[in-house]
Enzyme design. Structure first.
Site, PDB file in Angstrom:
ATOM      1  N   ASP A  94      50.304  30.706  30.382  1.00 45.33           N
ATOM      2  CA  ASP A  94      50.884  31.441  31.507  1.00 45.33           C
ATOM      3  C   ASP A  94      51.893  30.546  32.207  1.00 45.33           C
ATOM      4  O   ASP A  94      51.642  29.343  32.379  1.00 45.33           O
ATOM      5  CB  ASP A  94      49.778  31.873  32.493  1.00 45.33           C
ATOM      6  CG  ASP A  94      50.181  33.060  33.355  1.00 45.33           C
ATOM      7  OD1 ASP A  94      51.221  32.973  34.034  1.00 45.33           O
ATOM      8  OD2 ASP A  94      49.452  34.069  33.348  1.00 45.33           O
TER       9      ASP A  94
ATOM     10  N   GLN B 136      49.251  39.451  26.627  1.00 43.81           N
ATOM     11  CA  GLN B 136      49.366  40.240  27.861  1.00 43.81           C
ATOM     12  C   GLN B 136      50.586  39.839  28.701  1.00 43.81           C
ATOM     13  O   GLN B 136      50.928  40.524  29.661  1.00 43.81           O
ATOM     14  CB  GLN B 136      48.104  40.055  28.726  1.00 43.81           C
ATOM     15  CG  GLN B 136      46.789  40.213  27.974  1.00 43.81           C
ATOM     16  CD  GLN B 136      46.605  41.574  27.354  1.00 43.81           C
ATOM     17  OE1 GLN B 136      46.786  42.589  28.024  1.00 43.81           O
ATOM     18  NE2 GLN B 136      46.246  41.605  26.080  1.00 43.81           N
TER      19      GLN B 136
ATOM     20  N   TYR C  18      61.761  48.855  31.791  1.00 40.01           N
ATOM     21  CA  TYR C  18      60.403  48.398  31.476  1.00 40.01           C
ATOM     22  C   TYR C  18      59.831  49.197  30.307  1.00 40.01           C
ATOM     23  O   TYR C  18      59.292  48.636  29.346  1.00 40.01           O
ATOM     24  CB  TYR C  18      59.497  48.549  32.700  1.00 40.01           C
ATOM     25  CG  TYR C  18      58.037  48.294  32.402  1.00 40.01           C
ATOM     26  CD1 TYR C  18      57.579  47.002  32.136  1.00 40.01           C
ATOM     27  CD2 TYR C  18      57.116  49.349  32.348  1.00 40.01           C
ATOM     28  CE1 TYR C  18      56.235  46.776  31.836  1.00 40.01           C
ATOM     29  CE2 TYR C  18      55.785  49.125  32.049  1.00 40.01           C
ATOM     30  CZ  TYR C  18      55.346  47.836  31.793  1.00 40.01           C
ATOM     31  OH  TYR C  18      54.035  47.604  31.485  1.00 40.01           O
TER      32      TYR C  18
ATOM     33  N   ASN D 133      54.125  57.109  47.538  1.00 41.21           N
ATOM     34  CA  ASN D 133      55.453  57.486  47.050  1.00 41.21           C
ATOM     35  C   ASN D 133      55.416  58.928  46.569  1.00 41.21           C
ATOM     36  O   ASN D 133      54.565  59.293  45.759  1.00 41.21           O
ATOM     37  CB  ASN D 133      55.883  56.565  45.900  1.00 41.21           C
ATOM     38  CG  ASN D 133      56.043  55.125  46.364  1.00 41.21           C
ATOM     39  OD1 ASN D 133      56.796  54.851  47.281  1.00 41.21           O
ATOM     40  ND2 ASN D 133      55.312  54.222  45.744  1.00 41.21           N
TER      41      ASN D 133
ATOM     42  N   VAL E  42      45.774  50.738  34.666  1.00 37.33           N
ATOM     43  CA  VAL E  42      44.576  49.896  34.724  1.00 37.33           C
ATOM     44  C   VAL E  42      44.334  49.453  36.162  1.00 37.33           C
ATOM     45  O   VAL E  42      45.278  49.134  36.896  1.00 37.33           O
ATOM     46  CB  VAL E  42      44.746  48.667  33.812  1.00 37.33           C
ATOM     47  CG1 VAL E  42      43.440  47.875  33.744  1.00 37.33           C
ATOM     48  CG2 VAL E  42      45.181  49.085  32.413  1.00 37.33           C
TER      49      VAL E  42
ATOM     50  N   ASP F 149      59.452  56.799  37.679  1.00 44.27           N
ATOM     51  CA  ASP F 149      58.018  57.114  37.612  1.00 44.27           C
ATOM     52  C   ASP F 149      57.781  58.442  36.886  1.00 44.27           C
ATOM     53  O   ASP F 149      58.567  59.388  36.999  1.00 44.27           O
ATOM     54  CB  ASP F 149      57.420  57.202  39.020  1.00 44.27           C
ATOM     55  CG  ASP F 149      56.869  55.868  39.497  1.00 44.27           C
ATOM     56  OD1 ASP F 149      56.981  54.886  38.740  1.00 44.27           O
ATOM     57  OD2 ASP F 149      56.338  55.812  40.620  1.00 44.27           O
TER      58      ASP F 149
END
Length: 324
Positions: free
Chosen positions: A42, A87, A155, A216, A185, A286
């Site tokens: 990391d 991850q 993304y 939102n 998650v 979104d």
């Protein structure tokens, strides 16, 4: 079946990239509890050293501070590794719209570096985090693998491209890759701070402080919220999956659907508060609704999520009460 009952060869070594983050640190913890070795990679750009502090004295745990954008670091981290749980990535749909070049370098090239390092070091299984965002504007519910729409953010594009590269590494180089398409998650160690924090920890933090969070949009959005222990199970079962399932991506969710307004009302009741939320504009990129078809993961990985939203949210509330 409890994931703690899964068996791997003695002295197995797992590399968890992004291991100081939310999902990564929970994977590190689970593998250590099962008695196997963990190497955590990391760069601490979004992960927190506090998430792994309690593991640092464990002889089976090793921490490398390094960046997946550097191939040599990935190669060194993969040395002697049996299983990679990749991850490491930058999350957040709205932030990716602001930083498209950075997201491509970090999420796509970082993943290609890890795939190549895993191949060169003869890793057995390469399990990586994808995202439900790859479904984009595909309107049908439940979301089903192979039926994707137009991606709505950089993304989402990075996650889709990672799936495509992983497929190539299985096809051409025989590296067993398994994509985990996570659906919203939540759970212990999820960071409630910052402009791009996930909705459940953000709601909980504000309500526990007696403040009104912002929703939102109008709150009619629905999500397939997935408790962290289901995600741990999926990653570990993918490490034991047959090669016939490799080169594919799988929905990792509970297979349920919760509306934001309903969740908000429930949290008020459980926390014994009555705080009206603020409503803000919809976030660009979104998705309005998500609900996963998890039959493919069930059939090919043996994935059987035991944590419903109701069970998970109770556990999450208890954790945040003690840790905020």
């Amino acid at each position: 079946m409890d994931y703690r009952e899964l068996k791997f060869p003695k002295d197995s070594l797992f590399l968890v990239t992004g291991g100081a983050g939310f999902v990564g640190s929970n994977l590190c913890e689970a593998i250590l509890e099962m008695g196997y070795h963990v190497r955590c990679l990391d760069n601490l750009s979004t992960g927190h050293i506090e998430n792994i502090e309690s593991f640092r004295g464990n002889d089976c745990f090793e921490f490398i501070k390094g960046d997946i954008k550097k191939y040599d670091t990935c190669d060194m981290a993969c040395e002697g590794v049996d299983y990679v749980l990749h991850q490491a990535a930058w999350g957040s749909v709205p932030r990716s719209i602001e930083m498209p070049v950075f997201y491509a370098a970090n999420n796509i090239m970082g993943t290609v570096n890890m795939l190549e390092a895993a191949r060169q070091n003869k890793v057995k299984k390469f399990v990586y985090a994808s995202s439900s965002s790859v479904y984009g504007d595909e309107p049908n519910l439940p979301k089903q693998e192979g039926r994707e729409g137009n991606r709505l953010s950089p993304y989402a594009v990075t996650k889709y491209e990672c799936e495509e590269y992983a497929k190539q590494y299985t096809m051409h180089y025989g590296l067993d890759t398994y994509g985990m398409r996570y659906f919203n998650v939540f759970g212990r160690r999820q960071d409630p701070n910052g402009a791009y924090a996930a909705v459940i920890p953000k709601f909980l933090k504000k309500l526990l402080q007696g403040e009104a969070p912002t929703i939102n949009g109008d709150g009619s959005q629905s999500r397939d919220f997935t408790y962290i222990d289901n995600v741990i199970e999926a990653n570990l079962k993918a490490c034991l999956a047959p090669s016939s399932a490799a080169g594919q991506a799988f929905n990792i969710a509970y297979g349920g659907r919760e509306y934001l307004n309903d969740i908000y009302r429930s949290l008020n009741i459980v926390l014994d508060v009555n705080i009206k939320p603020k409503y803000g504009p919809n976030r660009p990129g979104d998705i309005k609704h998500s609900l996963a078809d998890i039959s493919k993961a069930r059939e090919m990985l043996g994935y059987e999520p035991e944590w419903s939203f109701e069970l998970g949210i109770k556990a999450a509330i208890e954790w945040y009460k003690q840790n905020l």
